[in-house]
Design an enzyme around this catalytic site. Sequence first.
Site, short mmCIF file in Angstrom:
data_model
loop_
_atom_site.label_atom_id
_atom_site.label_comp_id
_atom_site.label_asym_id
_atom_site.label_seq_id
_atom_site.Cartn_x
_atom_site.Cartn_y
_atom_site.Cartn_z
CG HIS A 48 -2.04 -1.00 1.13
ND1 HIS A 48 -3.00 -0.97 0.15
CD2 HIS A 48 -2.34 -2.08 1.91
CE1 HIS A 48 -3.85 -1.98 0.33
NE2 HIS A 48 -3.46 -2.68 1.38
CD GLN A 150 -0.03 -8.65 5.85
OE1 GLN A 150 0.87 -7.86 5.95
NE2 GLN A 150 -1.23 -8.31 5.39
CD GLU A 152 -4.31 -9.16 4.78
OE1 GLU A 152 -4.41 -8.15 5.48
OE2 GLU A 152 -3.40 -9.31 3.93
CG ASP A 178 -7.24 -6.44 3.53
OD1 ASP A 178 -8.05 -6.08 2.67
OD2 ASP A 178 -6.06 -6.07 3.54
C1 3PY Z 1 -4.75 -4.99 7.35
O1 3PY Z 1 -5.17 -4.52 8.41
O2 3PY Z 1 -5.47 -5.46 6.46
C2 3PY Z 1 -3.30 -5.00 7.10
O3 3PY Z 1 -2.87 -5.54 6.12
C3 3PY Z 1 -2.39 -4.32 8.05
O4 3PY Z 1 -2.85 -3.19 8.56
MG MG Z 2 -4.32 -6.08 4.72
#
Ligand code: 3PY
Ligand code: MG
Length: 255
Positions: A48, A150, A152, A178
């Site tokens: 991002h 990650q 999410e 996310d």
């Molecule tokens: C999210 O919150 O989706 C992230 O990838 C980190 O802030």
């Molecule tokens: Mg994210």
Amino acid sequence: MATPLETFKARLARGEAVYGPFMKALDASFMEITGYAGFDFAILDMEHGPASFADMQNLIRGAALGGLVPIVRTYDSSETAISKALDLGAGGVQVPQIQSAEEARAVVRAAKYFPKGERGVCRFVRAARYSATPRNEYFAKANEALLILQVEGRKGLDNLDGILGVEGLDILFIGPYDLSQSLGVPGDVANPKVVAAIKEISERARKVNVVTGVFADTPEAARRWKAAGIQYMSYLTDVGIYLEACRGILDAIKD
Ligand code: 3PY
Ligand code: MG
């Protein structure tokens, strides 16, 4: 003297928390300052943020001056997104939106040299001091870089147990923003549904001895997640910290 990466790993092994912001700014001074302020790591955000790989190498140099572990959040899980960041000397990569154990295993293959993986081999890169580091020393050391995945999204949640079982994973990072969208409440990271999901994911990870991480953008959230046993604490972003500091200063000096 221990390197920042060795100190970081030792602190996690002792059950302590480590702290670091996401970084969007392109000036390496901010990396130095983040280290001088006492943070343990910084996440250079290619998902991002605007940084190119050319920016990235100077930001990583700034981390070394400030005594920080530079972690690159890659723009996706492709081989080049991962290996280019590591070639520049990142202390680890953090890969967004992991959806399955197969995808997680592909990330391990891209991030590790033989026998753990099949990372593209080049020792004429910054991470190997452009070939000044003896080759055997480099390839062994390179395999110690952190691998943070990650989870999410819906699919990632459905496949959580498989992802947690992937060998080579150092930290499972929960992205609350996310995740909030996946749960139908986009941006509402304090929503009870999101809070309950983060708790559940971190408990499931703890049961199989996987360290967890999360993003917090308020001190209350950071304290709550630390109390819940989350150790890799990503706190706010450089730009958000600057905005809050500017507002705080104006509040303090204006009538
Ligand atoms: C999210 O919150 O989706 C992230 O990838 C980190 O802030
Ligand atoms: Mg994210």
